[in-house]
Design a protein around this motif. Structure first.
Motif, short mmCIF file in Angstrom:
data_model
loop_
_atom_site.label_atom_id
_atom_site.label_comp_id
_atom_site.label_asym_id
_atom_site.label_seq_id
_atom_site.Cartn_x
_atom_site.Cartn_y
_atom_site.Cartn_z
N LYS A 1 8.61 -8.99 -6.23
CA LYS A 1 7.91 -8.53 -4.95
C LYS A 1 7.87 -6.79 -6.12
O LYS A 1 9.14 -6.82 -7.06
CB LYS A 1 9.45 -8.59 -4.94
CG LYS A 1 9.64 -9.39 -3.59
CD LYS A 1 10.21 -9.23 -2.80
CE LYS A 1 11.06 -9.38 -1.36
NZ LYS A 1 10.29 -9.15 -0.33
N HIS A 2 8.31 -6.30 -4.73
CA HIS A 2 6.95 -4.67 -6.02
C HIS A 2 7.76 -3.42 -4.27
O HIS A 2 7.00 -3.21 -3.59
CB HIS A 2 5.79 -3.89 -5.84
CG HIS A 2 5.36 -5.09 -6.64
ND1 HIS A 2 5.36 -4.66 -8.09
CD2 HIS A 2 4.55 -6.66 -6.49
CE1 HIS A 2 4.26 -6.20 -8.65
NE2 HIS A 2 4.11 -6.99 -7.76
N ARG A 3 9.14 -3.66 -5.12
CA ARG A 3 10.29 -2.91 -4.10
C ARG A 3 9.19 -1.25 -3.74
O ARG A 3 9.43 -0.84 -2.03
CB ARG A 3 11.93 -2.88 -4.04
CG ARG A 3 12.22 -3.46 -3.90
CD ARG A 3 13.37 -4.27 -4.47
NE ARG A 3 14.24 -5.22 -4.43
CZ ARG A 3 15.37 -5.72 -4.14
NH1 ARG A 3 16.02 -5.10 -3.57
NH2 ARG A 3 15.46 -6.65 -4.15
N LEU A 4 9.00 -0.63 -4.42
CA LEU A 4 8.73 1.14 -4.14
C LEU A 4 7.62 0.26 -3.57
O LEU A 4 7.19 1.18 -2.68
CB LEU A 4 7.83 1.00 -5.46
CG LEU A 4 7.35 2.68 -5.45
CD1 LEU A 4 8.84 4.07 -5.13
CD2 LEU A 4 7.69 3.36 -7.64
N LEU A 5 6.47 -0.20 -3.86
CA LEU A 5 5.13 -0.64 -3.19
C LEU A 5 5.26 -1.12 -1.73
O LEU A 5 4.77 -0.24 -0.99
CB LEU A 5 3.84 -1.71 -3.73
CG LEU A 5 4.03 -1.31 -5.03
CD1 LEU A 5 2.73 -2.15 -6.06
CD2 LEU A 5 2.77 0.14 -5.27
#
Length: 190
Positions: A38-42
């Protein structure tokens, strides 16, 4: 308050950095779709992009090539498990949506072939297959499979003649009635 101001000030810079790296929202989408972590910022930048346009395009939706949106992605909804072939043309307010009703015959998400053209406001719902080179007319509702090289359109408009129709907008707020007239809401005296 300070946190909200800082977040509002910093968010555009984060988006600028992300798009400098990924160039398009489609490249960002593929990164998110294919990444094992997971890439929360992206994801935040991705969802913000579509939210500002009143749209939803699921991260897991698959596109053979980037679709053409002649009027932008305004109001477009594409479910998370939809599959869309090469060179799709998708106009505004289109829904390509899943049917998750457990007792439904049409459960699932749409799969579209190559060179599908979808007119404004069309709805493609459920586990249907739309063949190659199909054309979906504006505001058509498609919930059954379409073979290659076919066209789906709405039923013809039925015109009913009436006299003296009153199309003024009227609403109730508690016991008070209001009517829209001359560009504003006015209280209706009984």
């Amino acid at each position: 308050m300070v946190k909200e101001i800082l977040t509002g000030f910093i968010r555009p810079f984060i988006a600028l950095f992300v798009f400098a790296r990924y160039k398009t929202v489609w490249a960002l989408k593929e990164k998110l779709r294919t990444s094992p972590k997971k890439h929360r910022l992206l994801e935040s930048v991705y969802w913000s992009y579509f939210s500002k346009r009143g749209s939803y395009i699921g991260i897991n939706a698959r596109f053979a090539t980037q679709p053409c949106f002649p009027h932008g992605v305004i109001g477009v909804f594409i479910s998370d498990n939809a599959v869309i072939g090469r060179d799709a043309v998708i106009f505004q307010q289109v829904t390509i949506g899943s049917n998750q009703l457990p007792d439904s015959d049409g459960k699932g998400s749409p799969t579209l072939g190559d060179n599908v053209y979808i007119g404004a406001g069309a709805k493609l719902i459920g586990g249907i297959t739309v063949g190659h080179r199909c054309r979906i007319g504006a505001n058509a509702v498609v919930y059954k499979d379409l073979p290659d090289d076919s066209v789906a359109v709405c039923a013809a408009t039925r015109v009913i003649q009436k006299k003296d129709l009153d199309n003024r907008y009227t609403t109730q707020e508690g016991s008070v009635t209001y009517r829209f007239s001359d560009g504003r809401m006015k209280k209706v005296d009984k």
